[in-house]
Scaffold this motif. Structure first.
Motif, short mmCIF file in Angstrom:
data_model
loop_
_atom_site.label_atom_id
_atom_site.label_comp_id
_atom_site.label_asym_id
_atom_site.label_seq_id
_atom_site.Cartn_x
_atom_site.Cartn_y
_atom_site.Cartn_z
N ALA A 39 75.08 -53.06 -9.79
CA ALA A 39 76.42 -52.91 -9.13
C ALA A 39 77.54 -52.16 -9.91
O ALA A 39 78.28 -51.23 -9.38
N ALA A 40 77.61 -52.32 -11.38
CA ALA A 40 78.48 -51.43 -12.03
C ALA A 40 78.15 -49.98 -11.86
O ALA A 40 79.12 -49.02 -11.62
N LEU A 41 76.76 -49.74 -12.10
CA LEU A 41 76.37 -48.26 -11.80
C LEU A 41 76.63 -47.67 -10.32
O LEU A 41 76.91 -46.61 -10.35
N GLY A 42 76.51 -48.58 -9.44
CA GLY A 42 76.94 -47.99 -7.97
C GLY A 42 78.40 -47.89 -8.24
O GLY A 42 78.77 -46.72 -7.57
N ARG A 43 79.43 -48.60 -8.67
CA ARG A 43 80.85 -48.03 -8.87
C ARG A 43 81.04 -46.99 -9.49
O ARG A 43 81.83 -45.84 -9.13
N ALA A 72 82.76 -43.56 -19.16
CA ALA A 72 82.40 -44.38 -18.11
C ALA A 72 81.78 -45.54 -18.39
O ALA A 72 82.16 -46.66 -17.73
N CYS A 73 81.00 -45.95 -19.63
CA CYS A 73 80.55 -47.30 -19.98
C CYS A 73 81.98 -48.00 -20.17
O CYS A 73 81.67 -49.10 -19.62
N ALA A 74 82.77 -47.79 -21.07
CA ALA A 74 83.65 -48.49 -21.32
C ALA A 74 84.32 -49.06 -19.93
O ALA A 74 85.10 -50.00 -19.99
N ARG A 75 84.70 -47.91 -19.02
CA ARG A 75 85.62 -48.15 -17.71
C ARG A 75 84.53 -49.20 -16.94
O ARG A 75 85.19 -50.02 -16.24
N PHE A 76 83.33 -48.96 -16.85
CA PHE A 76 82.76 -49.73 -15.63
C PHE A 76 82.02 -50.85 -16.35
O PHE A 76 81.48 -51.71 -15.56
N LEU A 149 86.98 -50.65 -27.12
CA LEU A 149 86.31 -49.44 -26.60
C LEU A 149 86.88 -48.90 -25.26
O LEU A 149 86.47 -47.69 -25.21
N ASN A 150 87.37 -49.54 -24.69
CA ASN A 150 87.91 -49.22 -23.36
C ASN A 150 89.31 -48.73 -23.52
O ASN A 150 90.42 -49.38 -23.68
N GLU A 151 89.40 -47.37 -23.20
CA GLU A 151 90.78 -46.74 -23.32
C GLU A 151 92.02 -47.29 -22.49
O GLU A 151 92.91 -47.45 -22.63
N ALA A 152 91.23 -47.67 -21.13
CA ALA A 152 92.35 -48.15 -20.17
C ALA A 152 92.80 -49.44 -20.53
O ALA A 152 94.37 -49.89 -20.56
N PHE A 153 92.23 -50.40 -21.40
CA PHE A 153 92.55 -51.69 -21.72
C PHE A 153 93.76 -51.50 -22.74
O PHE A 153 94.62 -51.95 -23.05
#
Ligand SMILES: C[S@@+](CC[C@H](N)C(=O)[O-])C[C@H]1O[C@@H](n2cnc3c(N)ncnc32)[C@H](O)[C@@H]1O
Length: 443
Positions: A39-43, A72-76, A149-153
């Motif tokens: 599902a995450a790869l779909g997004r 991309a991994c960190a985000r999704f 890992l997640n820059e948005a966080f």
């Protein structure tokens, strides 16, 4: 190519991508998490313009591991579940260490690291706990590093503005003292606290630490809670080894109780609590110095007496430290005190017994049974947790866990544990019979 072949190829692409992701980020997507990965790869595919999931999977699996793939991994693929004052026992540990640090007259700041800090609730909770409970420590004497890992966080954390849901475990007094409302349902952290925490991007599965450049050397306390549970076994082992290398001797690593296992934390001395396990980096357990254990809950209704089962005593998987000094038989003393009616002293003695010898399986069994027999459910729960940590296949551990779950009204979980107990009991007819009778009563 027919549909079956196409599906097979898509599966293979997903497998390769999952392996690459695990190697690069630690995050494992096997078993039940496989569907989440799909599902995450779909997004990810729609956001990044890949034609479909297999194309996105192929992009992840092939080529150099660059910033785009990492981001991309960190985000999704990361999970952003966190809140202020989560598993608060760990904050007691930080405050204890801060007081001890001051008492020793240290001139350098106490160094704390929230590794996998998500949107910042964890490091800010540490900063608040220190301000409130160790006011004699100047803010400059506590250095708090927070990485993810997640820059948005991390951007969210640096902004320091939170919705009500983040405060679901927060004392209203702390909320009022350290946050100001900014608009409907959003609250901003005190700028002085914000300035005390340094947020940085750091991949725990990478080799960028320990290092002076990442500021991760000579840590006194590292929180790495609810992170390793998403990692594959090898990456979890490597991460724990690197985190250990970041700690000073006697420093502490804090993980969630469900993440603890003797194999993973072989170089540490474990100290167990209901919602967390603290691992101390040293070779000599010194129970007198341990932070005080969580007080047991008063006046709990006593669950039905557990059977005096022998349990399936497997050889303790974690080797006993050769240098552990012999202990007086604290367990026997606890029984004696209980028989004499000195309940509080007996329970204190029980705590000292298990802290003195945290890796002894027979001792943890006796202690858990004893606590449960005397209606000390919180203590019993801690004991069962230790027991299952030392021997995840302990039938007795499953049985006792079932009694506790049942007493606390979680019947479905109790039923599952009893079934597991019967499966694990093997030749232990007493225990199997006791579990079968309990099952009958619950069904
Ligand atoms: C469930 S949150 C836990 C947050 C916080 N420690 C707590 O217990 O409330 C897990 C965090 O680990 C981070 N994470 C996952 N893989 C990571 C990695 N390889 N390096 C650093 N952080 C990672 C995620 O981005 C996420 O913020």
């Amino acid at each position: 190519m027919n549909g079956i072949e196409q599906a097979r190829l898509a599966d293979a692409a997903l497998d390769l991508a999952a392996q690459r992701v695990e190697a690069e980020t630690g995050l494992r997507f096997a078993g039940a998490r496989r569907r989440q990965f799909h599902a995450a790869l779909g997004r990810m595919a729609s956001a990044l313009g890949h034609a479909h999931v297999p194309a996105c999977a192929a992009w992840l699996a092939d080529g150099p591991w660059d910033d785009a793939r990492g981001a991309a991994c960190a985000r999704f693929l990361t999970i952003g579940e966190t809140y202020f004052f989560r598993e608060p026992r760990a904050l007691d540990l930080v405050c204890e260490q801060a007081r001890a640090h001051l008492a020793r007259g240290e001139q350098r700041p106490l160094r704390i690291w929230s590794a996998g800090c998500c949107t910042g609730e964890e490091p800010y909770s540490i900063a608040i706990a220190l301000r409130r409970r160790v006011p004699q420590m100047a803010p400059a004497m506590a250095s708090i590093l927070a990485t993810d890992l997640n820059e948005a966080f991390l951007d969210f954390a640096r902004a320091g503005v939170y919705r009500r849901w983040s405060f679901r475990n927060t004392d209203p007094a702390d909320h009022a003292a350290w946050f100001r409302p900014v608009d409907e349902g959003r609250f901003e952290i005190d700028p002085a606290l914000r300035a005390q925490v340094r947020f940085d991007c750091l991949n725990l599965a990478g080799a960028s630490y320990p290092s002076a450049a990442s500021g991760t050397l000579a840590m006194d306390v590292i929180f790495c809670r609810n992170v390793l549970m998403y990692f594959g076994p090898q990456q979890a082992r490597d991460t724990v080894a690197r985190l250990r290398a970041c700690l000073v001797d006697g420093g502490w690593l804090v993980v969630n109780a469900s993440e603890a296992s003797p194999e993973l934390f072989a170089g540490f001395t474990p100290v167990f609590h209901a919602d967390a396990v603290f691992f101390r980096k040293d070779s000599q357990p010194q129970p007198a110095e341990l932070p005080p254990a969580e007080p047991s809950l008063p006046d709990l209704p006593q669950p039905a007496a557990a059977p005096r089962a022998r349990g399936r005593v497997a050889a303790a998987p974690a080797p006993r430290r050769a240098e552990t000094p012999p202990r007086p038989d604290l367990m026997a003393r606890a029984r004696e005190l209980m028989e004499q009616g000195s309940r509080d002293e007996a329970l204190q003695c029980l705590r000292r017994a298990v802290e003195a010898d945290p890796l002894s399986l027979p001792l943890q069994q006796s202690a858990a049974l004893f606590a449960l027999e005397h209606g000390e459910r919180a203590l019993a729960r801690e004991g069962v947790k230790r027991l299952l940590y030392l021997d995840p296949d302990s039938a007795l551990g499953h049985y006792l866990a079932a009694l506790i779950e049942d007493a606390e009204g979680r019947r479905a979980r109790a039923l599952r544990l009893l079934h597991d107990c019967r499966r694990l009991a093997g030749a232990d007819r007493d225990l199997d019979g006791a579990a079968a009778r309990w099952l009958e009563r619950l069904q």
